[in-house]
Design an enzyme around this catalytic site. Structure first.
Site, short mmCIF file in Angstrom:
data_model
loop_
_atom_site.label_atom_id
_atom_site.label_comp_id
_atom_site.label_asym_id
_atom_site.label_seq_id
_atom_site.Cartn_x
_atom_site.Cartn_y
_atom_site.Cartn_z
CG MET A 1 -1.92 -1.10 1.26
SD MET A 1 -2.97 -1.03 2.73
CE MET A 1 -1.81 -1.58 3.99
CB VAL A 2 1.30 4.13 -1.99
CG1 VAL A 2 2.21 3.20 -2.76
CG2 VAL A 2 -0.02 4.31 -2.73
CD GLN B 1 3.78 -5.04 -5.47
OE1 GLN B 1 3.34 -3.91 -5.46
NE2 GLN B 1 3.02 -6.11 -5.27
CB CYS C 1 -0.13 -1.26 -10.55
SG CYS C 1 -0.45 0.49 -10.21
CG HIS D 1 -6.47 -6.57 -6.68
ND1 HIS D 1 -6.27 -5.94 -5.47
CD2 HIS D 1 -7.54 -5.95 -7.24
CE1 HIS D 1 -7.16 -4.98 -5.31
NE2 HIS D 1 -7.95 -4.97 -6.37
#
Length: 233
Positions: free
Chosen positions: A12-13, A102, A131, A198
């Site tokens: 996560m960012v 990652q 992404c 995901h």
């Protein structure tokens, strides 16, 4: 790395902090500032039960501009962009056995060069092919790779051949469950240790529920561990 029956912190960012910290975490946060959500958050997640933690995605181009430094003040290992004081990735010996680096990439040779800088300081290298953000897609990275299984194969096999390291990959759902399963099987053949899935398609947004049944299809089709990713309950 054993991925079976593990609780995993997703990459996560920009993770916000509204928690109380003891002194060790405060020292990291004070010095990290813009890096909130990386090492401090991973350490907290591990303390509260995460078996494996992921760093946020780092682009290979960016990482190739970094040098490795031992930070004696914090006891951390810092990867700092040359000519700046910007810490692109920070880790520490405490998380060495469970942290996953990652990477965003679109080139096997470049991915290997970047991985060679960090693989001895982390537990595994993960290639992000899921992404959907425009910066990833425009660079041929992330979900743009989902339509290029040969390139995914090239990247993963190059890392497997040249590094004594655990290699994994993350994807997201394709147009149909069968397409996702077919891609997952091709990735499994590269020798990766685990596959993250995901449970959304490229067009889906975070508010859309993850499709757990389609992740289950992948689990049934593979013999390697599958990491289910997408929702919080």
């Amino acid at each position: 790395m054993d991925y079976t029956n593990k609780l995993v912190l997703a990459p996560m960012v920009r993770v916000p902090f509204s928690l109380s910290f003891d002194i060790v975490y405060i020292s990291f946060i004070t010095s990290a500032k813009s890096l909130l959500g990386t090492l401090p958050f991973r350490l907290l997640a591990a303390e509260y039960g995460a078996d494996i933690t992921y760093g946020e995605e780092i682009i290979d181009h960016k990482f190739l501009k970094c040098d490795r430094f031992e930070n004696e003040i914090l006891g951390s290992t810092d990867f700092v962009e040359r000519g700046t004081d910007i810490v692109v990735f920070r880790t520490c010996p405490l998380e060495r056995d469970w942290v996953v680096f990652q990477m965003g990439t679109s080139d096997a040779v470049r991915a290997l060069r970047a991985a060679e800088i960090v693989y001895k300081d982390v537990a595994a290298i993960d290639i992000n092919t899921g992404c959907p953000k425009s910066f990833s897609l425009s660079g041929g990275m992330g979900a743009a790779l989902l339509s290029k299984p040969e390139l995914i194969h090239d990247i993963l096999t190059t890392l497997k051949r040249n590094l004594n390291a655990t290699i994994t990959c993350k994807i997201r759902l394709l147009g149909s469950p069968q397409q996702t399963v077919d891609l997952a099987r091709k990735i499994e053949k590269t020798g990766v240790s685990a596959l993250g899935v995901h449970g959304r398609k490229i067009k889906d947004r975070p508010r859309d529920p993850a499709k757990w049944d389609e992740i289950a299809d992948v689990v049934s089709a593979l013999s390697i561990p599958v990491i289910a990713n997408g929702d919080i309950f």
